[in-house]
Design a protein around this motif. Structure first.
Motif, PDB file in Angstrom:
ATOM      1  N   VAL B 437       0.875  -1.113  -0.059  1.00 43.58           N
ATOM      2  CA  VAL B 437       0.015   0.001  -0.146  1.00 43.58           C
ATOM      3  C   VAL B 437       0.687   1.226   0.035  1.00 43.58           C
ATOM      4  N   ILE B 438       0.540   2.207  -0.910  1.00 36.54           N
ATOM      5  CA  ILE B 438       1.487   3.285  -1.200  1.00 36.54           C
ATOM      6  C   ILE B 438       0.585   4.454  -0.696  1.00 36.54           C
ATOM      7  N   ASP B 439       1.049   5.468  -0.075  1.00 33.66           N
ATOM      8  CA  ASP B 439       0.368   6.872   0.098  1.00 33.66           C
ATOM      9  C   ASP B 439       1.036   7.982  -0.670  1.00 33.66           C
ATOM     10  N   ILE B 440       0.693   8.588  -1.570  1.00 36.55           N
ATOM     11  CA  ILE B 440       1.186   9.706  -2.199  1.00 36.55           C
ATOM     12  C   ILE B 440       0.828  10.703  -1.640  1.00 36.55           C
ATOM     13  N   ALA B 441       1.615  11.697  -0.891  1.00 36.01           N
ATOM     14  CA  ALA B 441       1.019  12.826  -0.231  1.00 36.01           C
ATOM     15  C   ALA B 441       1.869  14.031  -0.301  1.00 36.01           C
ATOM     16  N   GLY B 442       1.016  15.151  -0.265  1.00 35.93           N
ATOM     17  CA  GLY B 442       1.878  16.381  -0.173  1.00 35.93           C
ATOM     18  C   GLY B 442       2.268  16.654   1.231  1.00 35.93           C
ATOM     19  N   ASP B 443       3.158  17.433   1.395  1.00 36.21           N
ATOM     20  CA  ASP B 443       3.617  17.627   2.820  1.00 36.21           C
ATOM     21  C   ASP B 443       2.339  18.289   3.727  1.00 36.21           C
ATOM     22  N   GLY B 444       1.703  19.205   3.090  1.00 37.47           N
ATOM     23  CA  GLY B 444       0.451  19.819   3.822  1.00 37.47           C
ATOM     24  C   GLY B 444      -0.495  18.956   4.087  1.00 37.47           C
ATOM     25  N   SER B 445      -0.952  18.110   3.188  1.00 34.04           N
ATOM     26  CA  SER B 445      -1.819  17.043   3.568  1.00 34.04           C
ATOM     27  C   SER B 445      -1.575  16.222   4.675  1.00 34.04           C
ATOM     28  N   PHE B 446      -0.150  15.770   4.571  1.00 38.65           N
ATOM     29  CA  PHE B 446       0.397  14.686   5.343  1.00 38.65           C
ATOM     30  C   PHE B 446       0.456  15.210   6.699  1.00 38.65           C
ATOM     31  N   GLN B 447       0.780  16.478   6.915  1.00 34.53           N
ATOM     32  CA  GLN B 447       0.734  17.096   8.238  1.00 34.53           C
ATOM     33  C   GLN B 447      -0.525  17.329   9.082  1.00 34.53           C
ATOM     34  N   MET B 448      -1.616  17.108   8.264  1.00 29.69           N
ATOM     35  CA  MET B 448      -2.968  17.133   8.714  1.00 29.69           C
ATOM     36  C   MET B 448      -3.353  15.638   9.657  1.00 29.69           C
ATOM     37  N   THR B 449      -2.817  14.711   9.259  1.00 25.66           N
ATOM     38  CA  THR B 449      -3.108  13.524  10.131  1.00 25.66           C
ATOM     39  C   THR B 449      -1.941  12.751  10.321  1.00 25.66           C
ATOM     40  N   LEU B 450      -0.998  13.229  10.588  1.00 26.27           N
ATOM     41  CA  LEU B 450       0.580  12.567  10.429  1.00 26.27           C
ATOM     42  C   LEU B 450       0.672  11.876  12.001  1.00 26.27           C
ATOM     43  N   GLN B 451      -0.265  12.202  13.019  1.00 27.98           N
ATOM     44  CA  GLN B 451      -0.181  11.554  14.124  1.00 27.98           C
ATOM     45  C   GLN B 451      -0.531   9.892  13.978  1.00 27.98           C
ATOM     46  N   GLU B 452      -1.222   9.866  12.645  1.00 24.90           N
ATOM     47  CA  GLU B 452      -1.497   8.266  12.605  1.00 24.90           C
ATOM     48  C   GLU B 452       0.031   7.335  12.378  1.00 24.90           C
ATOM     49  N   LEU B 453       0.936   8.258  12.231  1.00 21.14           N
ATOM     50  CA  LEU B 453       2.253   7.336  12.029  1.00 21.14           C
ATOM     51  C   LEU B 453       2.473   6.558  13.334  1.00 21.14           C
ATOM     52  N   ALA B 454       1.955   6.773  14.503  1.00 21.43           N
ATOM     53  CA  ALA B 454       1.754   6.029  15.550  1.00 21.43           C
ATOM     54  C   ALA B 454       1.132   4.864  15.438  1.00 21.43           C
ATOM     55  N   THR B 455      -0.192   4.800  14.876  1.00 21.00           N
ATOM     56  CA  THR B 455      -1.176   3.917  14.713  1.00 21.00           C
ATOM     57  C   THR B 455      -0.293   2.612  13.656  1.00 21.00           C
ATOM     58  N   ALA B 456       0.391   3.473  12.827  1.00 19.07           N
ATOM     59  CA  ALA B 456       0.791   2.401  11.905  1.00 19.07           C
ATOM     60  C   ALA B 456       1.950   1.703  12.464  1.00 19.07           C
ATOM     61  N   VAL B 457       2.794   2.552  13.236  1.00 21.56           N
ATOM     62  CA  VAL B 457       3.957   1.659  13.663  1.00 21.56           C
ATOM     63  C   VAL B 457       3.290   0.684  14.812  1.00 21.56           C
ATOM     64  N   GLN B 458       2.361   1.085  15.643  1.00 23.54           N
ATOM     65  CA  GLN B 458       1.781   0.195  16.587  1.00 23.54           C
ATOM     66  C   GLN B 458       1.170  -1.136  15.956  1.00 23.54           C
ATOM     67  N   TYR B 459       0.695  -1.139  14.768  1.00 26.71           N
ATOM     68  CA  TYR B 459       0.372  -2.184  14.133  1.00 26.71           C
ATOM     69  C   TYR B 459       1.112  -2.984  13.193  1.00 26.71           C
ATOM     70  N   HIS B 460       2.489  -2.250  13.255  1.00 24.64           N
ATOM     71  CA  HIS B 460       3.405  -2.786  12.262  1.00 24.64           C
ATOM     72  C   HIS B 460       2.994  -2.958  10.843  1.00 24.64           C
ATOM     73  N   HIS B 461       2.281  -1.666  10.144  1.00 26.14           N
ATOM     74  CA  HIS B 461       2.018  -1.773   8.955  1.00 26.14           C
ATOM     75  C   HIS B 461       3.585  -1.073   7.973  1.00 26.14           C
ATOM     76  N   ARG B 462       3.378  -1.360   6.954  1.00 27.24           N
ATOM     77  CA  ARG B 462       4.769  -1.425   6.325  1.00 27.24           C
ATOM     78  C   ARG B 462       4.257  -0.295   4.906  1.00 27.24           C
ATOM     79  N   HIS B 463       3.565   0.734   4.993  1.00 29.47           N
ATOM     80  CA  HIS B 463       3.219   1.554   4.358  1.00 29.47           C
ATOM     81  C   HIS B 463       4.575   2.287   3.570  1.00 29.47           C
ATOM     82  N   ARG B 464       4.137   2.906   2.189  1.00 33.22           N
ATOM     83  CA  ARG B 464       5.353   3.765   1.761  1.00 33.22           C
ATOM     84  C   ARG B 464       4.792   5.121   1.670  1.00 33.22           C
TER      85      ARG B 464
END
Lengths: 161, 464
Positions: B437-464
């Motif tokens: 699964v790949i997420d193509i994001a701009g810096d503005g968009s990404f910063q709006m929900t980047l706290q979900e990085l913690a979610t992704a790490v917690q559940y061992h996802h391997r997004h790009r």
């Protein structure tokens, strides 16, 4: 032209809000709206009058149909249906004018439902045009206040609306 | 059985495997009950993340996505995701806690009228006043969300309702009470025959396909129609992937950010076969100048979309899969010759050759975003599940990431929600655990929900 939609809806909380909200957000205008329970208590009927010039009635009908609580919509053709409005009107009336008002009431087959020294309350039903004509005739005596129900309608013939 | 358990039993019966959510005071009984259930709960870091993840999960899997939040601010944080799902017709059930029944309407702590707030952006909603209604309401909610034109359904449950005891038999399906809901799925046979005749007679036909094709799982049927009739295909943003974009007949996306050749073709077409689309303003631009020479066959499951923006010459209300299947049967009776509109096919080829999409590689020594996206596409062969955020990068992704399959390109199209892509990618990864699964994001968009990085790490996802 005015167009009347007879809409059967589930008699549940919030249904009127859904219908009114739909009109608001789609930019449709409601001319008049009458809501009451039908012969079965789970179902209410909304009689909605809209102006065809303001919005395409087909789009209004289709959008209404998308509301889960809307059961059936009938578009009523004025020549194939009977329509009525109820008017309550409070008119100034003294000894001098009372008898003239009573004559007008009689001609329109209206009814005086409350009498006091200075005013009368008259009840009248009829088509929108007849109600408006009646109101106009009473204006000269001084209308204190009035309330109309908005249009109610029912299709002619055996088939239910 | 406790109502909180009944809710989870009912969710299991609907096939729910994953809930995206965040707990809070008025939904605690439900969270307490989750421990006893074989339901996967993904703890997000903001309720908006839960909603978008449920959305991404639904788009990637075709199942109804489920998100959960507490009353008041928890519920209002779901408003954007609900609106997003509504605009793109994504099946979703949102469950919110509400203050106790006797506190409703008193401006109580963490109270918000979430059914009122979301009224214009849900397909339907419920405020549960009696615990015994819960099994029926949950059945109805999933049925409404997933059938017809899909969309979000909200269930708002006061906390005291979730604490009540009621009789519940998981094997007994409650009778749904939906007298006004009859999604029309089968196209009218006469209209389908008429469409076949119009298609057979067309000299310059174009298929304009959208999200409805993906929602109806009708990609195979669409492909058969295009290849059998030799009809070039252009898709909307939500329709990306419903027809393989590397196919000779594909013209990519149309509209404001579409390919030049798709727009040339539409402007010259004498027939537009519109399937599962809504003639959105980003597609049509000025309506009076849109496809000026074309007649329109319009297939959609939502009757209100037919002739909303463009008057259809052949309107067909129905599920894309069933309509296209019967349309193919009718077309085959008419025995189309392969070269009946050869000049048109050659014209489309010429436009493609003369006005290709340009990939700028680098400028002033810097890698250009289109080039990066192009490379991602090359490496993944268009087979990754690609999510995007919203903005210029989204359009580059739509143009240069050629999607080869349905449910492989996930983007916020109608509402244009910045911050959608990353949590949606988390949801998509849960739906497709083994895939890239790949997420193509701009810096503005990404910063709006980047706290979900913690979610992704917690559940061992391997997004790009």
């Amino acid at each position: 032209m005015k167009h009347t939609l007879s809409v059967l809806v589930e008699n549940k909380p919030g249904v009127l809000t859904r219908v009114a909200g739909l009109f608001a957000r789609r930019g449709f205008n409601i001319d008049s709206l009458v809501v009451a329970e039908t012969e079965s208590p789970e179902v209410s009927r909304m009689t909605i009058t809209v102006d065809e010039q303001d919005q395409p009635v087909e789009q209004v009908t289709k959008q209404l149909h998308k509301l889960i609580n809307v059961i059936k919509i009938t578009s009523l053709d004025p020549t194939e249906s009977v329509e009525r409005e109820l008017l309550l009107i409070k008119v100034k009336a003294d000894a001098e004018t009372r008898s003239e008002i009573m004559q007008i009431v009689e001609i329109f087959r209206a009814k005086i439902v409350d009498v006091s020294h200075e005013v009368l309350i008259i009840e009248m039903t009829g088509t929108r045009e007849k109600v408006s004509a009646f109101m106009e005739l009473l204006e000269q005596f001084g209308v204190v206040e009035l309330v109309r129900t908005g249009r109610l309608a029912m299709g002619r013939g055996k088939r239910p609306t | 059985m406790k109502a909180s358990k009944v809710i989870l039993e009912a969710l299991k019966r609907e096939g729910v495997e994953t809930i995206f959510g965040f707990p809070g005071g008025q939904i605690i009984p439900l969270y307490d009950a989750i421990y006893d259930f074989d339901i996967n709960h993904i703890l997000v870091r903001h309720e908006q993340g839960a909603g978008h993840a449920a959305d991404g999960y639904a788009r990637a899997s075709g199942k109804v996505g489920v998100c959960m939040a507490t009353s008041g601010p928890g519920a209002t944080n779901l408003v954007t995701p609900i609106a997003n799902a509504y605009m793109d017709s994504v099946p979703m059930v949102a469950i919110t806690g509400q203050v106790s029944r006797h506190l409703i309407g008193l401006d109580s702590f963490q109270e918000a009228d979430i059914t009122g707030i979301t009224l214009p952006i849900v397909k339907h909603s419920y405020l549960v006043k009696r615990s015994q209604d819960l099994p029926r309401i949950i059945s109805e909610a999933f049925y409404i969300a997933g059938t017809g034109r899909p969309g979000p359904v909200l269930i708002d449950i006061p906390v005291d309702v979730t604490k009540e005891e009621l009789d519940f038999d998981p094997d007994h399906l409650p009778a749904m009470q939906l007298p006004g809901y009859k999604p029309n799925v089968k196209g009218h046979p006469k209209q389908v025959r008429q469409a076949a005749r119009v298609i057979a007679a067309a000299e310059r036909p174009v298929i304009y396909a959208g999200g409805g094709v993906i929602a109806a799982d009708a990609s195979q049927e669409l492909r058969e129609l295009a290849t059998y009739g030799h009809i070039p295909v252009t898709t909307t943003l939500t329709g990306k992937g419903c027809f393989p974009e590397e196919h000779d007949l594909s013209m990519g996306m149309l509209g404001m950010h579409g390919t030049p050749y798709a727009n040339y073709a539409v402007s010259q077409a004498d027939l537009l076969i519109a399937v599962g689309v809504r003639f959105d303003d980003r597609v049509t631009g000025n309506l009076s100048a849109f496809a000026p020479h074309a007649r329109f066959v319009h297939v959609d499951i939502d009757p209100a979309e037919i002739s909303k923006n463009v008057a259809a010459d052949v309107p067909i209300v129905g599920d894309a899969k069933r309509v296209l299947t019967s349309l193919l049967v009718e077309l085959k009776k008419l025995e189309l010759s392969a070269d009946r509109h050869l000049p048109w096919m050659q014209q489309v080829e010429t436009w493609k050759r003369e006005h290709p999409l340009v990939v700028r590689e680098s400028e002033d020594g810097e890698i250009m975003p289109e080039f990066a996206i192009h490379k991602i596409w090359e490496i993944t062969r268009g087979e990754a599940v690609t999510c995007t955020d919203v903005g210029q990068h989204q359009m580059w992704a739509a143009q240069h990431y050629l999607s080869s399959r349905p449910r492989g390109f996930i983007t916020s199209a109608g509402l244009g929600t910045m911050g959608f892509g990353f949590p949606a990618a988390i949801g998509a990864q849960v739906a497709r655990p083994g895939e890239l699964v790949i997420d193509i994001a701009g810096d503005g968009s990404f910063q709006m929900t980047l706290q979900e990085l913690a979610t992704a790490v917690q559940y061992h996802h391997r997004h790009r």
